[in-house]
Design a protein around this motif. Structure first.
Motif, short mmCIF file in Angstrom:
data_model
loop_
_atom_site.label_atom_id
_atom_site.label_comp_id
_atom_site.label_asym_id
_atom_site.label_seq_id
_atom_site.Cartn_x
_atom_site.Cartn_y
_atom_site.Cartn_z
N LEU A 1 0.85 -1.18 0.00
CA LEU A 1 0.00 0.00 0.00
C LEU A 1 0.89 1.24 0.00
N ILE A 2 0.66 2.14 -0.97
CA ILE A 2 1.47 3.35 -1.11
C ILE A 2 0.58 4.57 -0.98
N THR A 3 0.81 5.37 0.04
CA THR A 3 0.03 6.62 0.19
C THR A 3 0.66 7.70 -0.68
N GLY A 4 -0.15 8.69 -1.04
CA GLY A 4 0.35 9.73 -1.93
C GLY A 4 0.80 9.13 -3.25
N GLY A 5 0.03 8.16 -3.73
CA GLY A 5 0.48 7.36 -4.87
C GLY A 5 -0.01 7.81 -6.23
N THR A 6 -0.62 9.00 -6.32
CA THR A 6 -1.17 9.43 -7.60
C THR A 6 -0.20 10.30 -8.41
N SER A 7 0.95 10.64 -7.85
CA SER A 7 1.90 11.47 -8.58
C SER A 7 3.29 11.33 -7.96
N ILE B 1 12.17 0.94 7.15
CA ILE B 1 13.14 1.53 6.23
C ILE B 1 12.78 2.99 6.02
N GLU B 2 13.75 3.86 6.18
CA GLU B 2 13.56 5.27 5.89
C GLU B 2 14.15 5.57 4.52
N VAL B 3 13.33 6.14 3.64
CA VAL B 3 13.78 6.55 2.32
C VAL B 3 14.02 8.05 2.36
N VAL B 4 15.23 8.47 1.99
CA VAL B 4 15.67 9.85 2.18
C VAL B 4 15.96 10.50 0.82
N PRO B 5 14.94 11.06 0.16
CA PRO B 5 15.18 11.67 -1.15
C PRO B 5 15.85 13.04 -1.03
N PRO B 6 16.60 13.42 -2.06
CA PRO B 6 16.99 14.82 -2.21
C PRO B 6 15.82 15.55 -2.88
N GLY B 7 16.04 16.77 -3.34
CA GLY B 7 15.03 17.39 -4.19
C GLY B 7 14.89 16.55 -5.46
N VAL B 8 13.67 16.23 -5.82
CA VAL B 8 13.39 15.39 -6.99
C VAL B 8 12.45 16.15 -7.91
N ARG B 9 12.59 15.95 -9.21
CA ARG B 9 11.76 16.66 -10.18
C ARG B 9 10.33 16.13 -10.19
N THR B 10 9.56 16.65 -9.24
CA THR B 10 8.13 16.37 -9.14
C THR B 10 7.42 17.71 -8.96
N THR B 11 6.10 17.66 -8.87
CA THR B 11 5.34 18.90 -8.69
C THR B 11 5.43 19.43 -7.25
N LEU B 12 6.03 18.67 -6.35
CA LEU B 12 6.21 19.14 -4.98
C LEU B 12 7.05 20.41 -5.00
N LEU B 13 6.47 21.50 -4.53
CA LEU B 13 7.10 22.82 -4.54
C LEU B 13 7.51 23.24 -5.96
N GLY B 14 6.84 22.72 -6.96
CA GLY B 14 7.11 23.11 -8.34
C GLY B 14 8.49 22.76 -8.85
N GLN C 1 18.12 21.97 -10.34
CA GLN C 1 18.76 21.62 -9.07
C GLN C 1 18.19 20.33 -8.48
N ALA C 2 17.09 19.85 -9.05
CA ALA C 2 16.44 18.64 -8.53
C ALA C 2 16.85 17.43 -9.36
N MET C 3 16.82 16.26 -8.73
CA MET C 3 17.21 15.01 -9.37
C MET C 3 16.07 14.50 -10.25
N PRO C 4 16.35 14.08 -11.48
CA PRO C 4 15.29 13.50 -12.32
C PRO C 4 14.61 12.33 -11.60
N LEU C 5 13.29 12.27 -11.70
CA LEU C 5 12.54 11.27 -10.97
C LEU C 5 12.97 9.86 -11.33
N ASP C 6 13.12 9.57 -12.61
CA ASP C 6 13.50 8.21 -13.00
C ASP C 6 14.86 7.83 -12.44
N ASP C 7 15.78 8.78 -12.42
CA ASP C 7 17.11 8.50 -11.86
C ASP C 7 17.01 8.19 -10.37
#
Length: 249
Positions: free
Chosen positions: A9-15, A179-192, A198-204
């Motif tokens: 089960l993944i929350t926030g799973g629509t984007s 398990i804690e997953v610790v992302p950097p800034g990622v290229r998503t709509t979060l904060l545009g 400066q953000a990491m490509p999502l697929d990468d």
């Protein structure tokens, strides 16, 4: 965490990261349930990706969480992995009275949402083979982004919560990995950040994070290389420099 044969089960799973994880884990041979607030987006995802199931869920609403728990317990009794990914991120001016509502929304969604989901769903995971809880935090849990102070604070709190959860579940017969997953800034709509250089490509990010999970199935933290200098800033004695760099970005 094993990488196939789970019911997840993944929350926030629509984007963003949530949807990316859902698609990758589905392709890897897992049963995936995508949870989110918007039924239209959930219907679109399940229509385009047969085999993925959907669940309407608002983690900021305790009644919605309770209803979701009962639904999943009945429809997916084999659930063994919970990914707490849902969250919001917005700019917040501490000198503006309107910022208080922004702060409260972050606490309700990012922190209380994850805590409530954990309390609600943990009883369904305890005793299951290969059970795991994955909490998606942020590199900003370790060095804050001052223009998003409460976002950064909620992620720091979730890091602490994950540490305590791991210790509590290590005793007895719970058998649930944390398990804690610790992302950097990622290229998503979060904060545009979708177009940010400066953000990491999502697929990468997804490729590196899932490769780390495969290589280190007993990992406590999944930290991609791009987030490592922030995660380790205190240990390396670079905290002040990293904070200054983040503050100026």
């Amino acid at each position: 965490m094993k990488m196939t044969g789970n019911t997840i089960l993944i929350t926030g799973g629509t984007s963003g990261i949530g949807l990316g994880l859902a698609l990758r884990l589905h392709e890897a041979g897992n049963k995936v349930i995508v949870a989110g607030r918007r039924k239209d987006l959930l219907d679109e995802i399940t229509g385009e990706h047969p085999g993925i199931d959907a669940l309407v869920l608002d983690v900021a609403d305790r009644d919605s969480i309770a209803q979701a728990r009962e639904s999943v317990a009945a429809s997916h009794p084999g659930l063994n992995v919970l990914v707490n990914n849902a969250g919001i991120m917005a700019l917040e001016n501490l000198l503006d009275p309107a910022g208080l509502q922004v702060a409260e929304d972050h606490v309700t969604t990012n922190l209380l949402g994850t805590i409530r989901m954990t309390y609600a769903f943990l009883p369904l995971l305890v005793g299951k083979d290969d059970a795991a809880v994955l909490n998606v935090t942020s590199a900003l849990a370790f060095v804050p982004f001052p223009v998003t102070p409460t976002y950064s604070a909620t992620k720091a709190a979730l890091h602490s919560f994950s540490e305590s959860l791991r210790i509590q579940l290590a005793g007895g017969d719970a058998g649930v990995q944390v398990i804690e997953v610790v992302p950097p800034g990622v290229r998503t709509t979060l904060l545009g950040q979708q177009d940010s250089d400066q953000a990491m490509p999502l697929d990468d990010f997804l490729t590196e994070a899932l490769d780390l999970l495969r290589e280190k199935p007993d990992a406590k933290e999944i930290v991609v290389e791009r987030a490592r200098f922030i995660r380790d800033a205190v240990a390396t004695g670079t905290y002040d420099d990293v904070l200054a760099m983040i503050s100026s970005s």
